[in-house]
Structures are given as C-alpha cells and as structure tokens.
Design an enzyme around this catalytic site. Structure first.
Site, PDB file in Angstrom:
ATOM      1  N   LYS A  14       2.039  -5.486  -8.959  1.00  0.00           N
ATOM      2  CA  LYS A  14       3.565  -5.610  -8.655  1.00  0.00           C
ATOM      3  C   LYS A  14       3.582  -6.044  -7.263  1.00  0.00           C
ATOM      4  O   LYS A  14       4.598  -6.987  -6.914  1.00  0.00           O
ATOM      5  CB  LYS A  14       4.031  -4.119  -8.633  1.00  0.00           C
ATOM      6  N   ARG A  89      13.345   5.330  -9.833  1.00  0.00           N
ATOM      7  CA  ARG A  89      12.198   6.456 -10.644  1.00  0.00           C
ATOM      8  C   ARG A  89      12.728   7.159 -11.585  1.00  0.00           C
ATOM      9  O   ARG A  89      11.745   7.358 -12.323  1.00  0.00           O
ATOM     10  CB  ARG A  89      11.464   7.033  -9.583  1.00  0.00           C
ATOM     11  N   ARG A 128     -12.274  -0.986  -7.734  1.00  0.00           N
ATOM     12  CA  ARG A 128     -11.906  -1.371  -6.186  1.00  0.00           C
ATOM     13  C   ARG A 128     -12.438  -0.749  -5.394  1.00  0.00           C
ATOM     14  O   ARG A 128     -12.701   0.590  -5.168  1.00  0.00           O
ATOM     15  CB  ARG A 128     -10.315  -1.231  -6.370  1.00  0.00           C
ATOM     16  N   ARG A 161     -11.576   4.492  -2.743  1.00  0.00           N
ATOM     17  CA  ARG A 161     -10.524   5.322  -2.266  1.00  0.00           C
ATOM     18  C   ARG A 161     -10.682   6.903  -3.388  1.00  0.00           C
ATOM     19  O   ARG A 161     -10.768   6.287  -4.509  1.00  0.00           O
ATOM     20  CB  ARG A 161      -9.062   4.958  -2.253  1.00  0.00           C
ATOM     21  N   ARG A 172      -3.054   9.080 -12.777  1.00  0.00           N
ATOM     22  CA  ARG A 172      -1.975   8.423 -12.326  1.00  0.00           C
ATOM     23  C   ARG A 172      -0.968   7.589 -13.217  1.00  0.00           C
ATOM     24  O   ARG A 172      -0.091   7.411 -13.231  1.00  0.00           O
ATOM     25  CB  ARG A 172      -2.489   7.394 -11.301  1.00  0.00           C
TER      26      ARG A 172
END
Ligand SMILES: [Zn+2]
Length: 215
Positions: A14, A89, A128, A161, A172
């Site tokens: 995004k 949201r 990542r 992370r 998530r």
C-alpha cells in the site's frame, strides 16, 4: 473535493502504491498516522485529546479520529483530492467519513482493495530483514544482501522485526481480514469497491489504479 481509499493487508504494498499515485495524479496521500501526528504536534485540542488516549495505551475513539479527519479536510480547498490510507478502519468511521464528505458536497469515488494471496503476503513479510544501522530493507530471497545478514550499504547487522515472524504475521493478517471484511462489504454495496490484483510487479498494480482514476 474528491476522496478515494486504499485498502490492503500488511505486505500488500500500500505504501509504495500510495506514493506513486500521489506523484502521478492530483491525489494527496493522507494517512491516519500522519494526521494524528500533525494534530498532536500542532497541539490542537483534538490532537491533545488523541494523545491522552495514546499515552494511556488505548485506541483513539472513532469520533476523535473523525474530528481529526474533518479538520484535515478543512485545510484543503473545494478542488482538493484525497487518498486515505489506514482510514476508515471501522464501519462507524466509514459512515462518519461519508457524512463529512457529504457536508462538503462530495463522496468517496473509488475504494481500491489491493488483493494479494495470503501465502505471498506471509512470504513477503516473514522474509523481510531490516538493517540495524541504516534501516535499509531486504528480503531473504527477493532482495538478498550480498553477504548474509550484513547490510550492503553500511555493513550493519540485518534483523527480523518481531512483528514479521511467521506466527505474528499470520495473526496480523487474520486481524486485518476480520477488520476489513465489513468495510469491503460496505463499499461493495455502494458500488465503489474495485479489487486490484496486487501480487504482480508493483508497476503493473500502480498503472491499474492510475488508469482507473483517469477513466
Ligand atoms: Zn545498513
């Protein structure tokens, strides 16, 4: 005034899409995080109210978020074009946005949902790696560093992370899907929802959106 909304799961890309749309069209990228930080920094009453919730570790309530959005929109002129990211949201926020826009004689014209298969998202996020030194972003297969776990540009150590470990990523994505299902339904019923296949190269995704905005 015109408003469009970008929806996409973590890892759907995004942020990069928003950046390109802002460069190639007149749409100004407005994220909830940026609006909140602006309002807090300027010490506007609504910003201070939001800050008190954040400091208490609580979610900022919908009506406070909506007032922040309303103040943000009031800064622009009648020709302004906004691209929302991370907002709305909830259905309450979506309805509130519709009211605010209606008062300004406007409405949401497009809602772009970036569709990426779950396994691709999990791979993008869990692979990542970030440099501790300079913050550069790598991916174990797609953008590997020359030497394993060492940053190409600064020699810093690469790390994952905590948010990006596979279990957290799955969680998530589940939270996102639950949260977004009702919004997708809401905008689909209004006939403004457009699904964009976003597992393809990002240039193709960006062009698909820019073309629809032009058409
Ligand atoms: Zn580095």
């Amino acid at each position: 005034m015109d408003a469009i909304i970008l929806l996409g799961a973590p890892g759907a890309g995004k942020g990069t899409v928003a950046e390109v749309i802002q460069q190639q069209t007149g749409y100004e990228h407005v994220s909830t995080g940026d609006m909140l930080r602006e309002a807090v920094k300027a010490e506007r009453p609504v910003g201070l109210e939001a800050k008190s919730y954040m400091e208490a570790g609580e979610l900022v309530p919908d009506d406070v978020i909506l007032r922040i959005v309303q103040e943000r929109l009031a800064l622009g002129d009648s020709e302004a074009q906004y691209m929302f990211d991370g907002f709305p949201r909830t259905i309450e926020q979506a309805e509130g946005l519709d009211r605010v826009l209606e008062e300004a004689g406007s409405k949401v014209s497009h809602v772009f949902m970036l569709d990426v298969p779950r396994d691709v998202l999990v791979d993008r996020l869990s692979g990542r790696r970030i440099c501790r030194g300079c913050g550069a972003v790598y991916h174990v297969r797609n953008i590997p560093s020359k030497v394993e776990n060492v940053c190409d540009s600064c020699g810093g150590e690469l790390y994952q992370r905590p948010d990006d470990n596979e279990e957290t990523v799955l969680n998530r994505l589940e939270v996102f899907n639950k949260q977004t299902a009702s919004l997708i339904d809401y905008y689909d019923k209004k006939g403004v929802l457009e699904r964009i296949e976003a597992a393809q190269p990002k240039e193709v995704t960006q062009k698909a959106i820019v073309d629809r905005l032009a058409g």
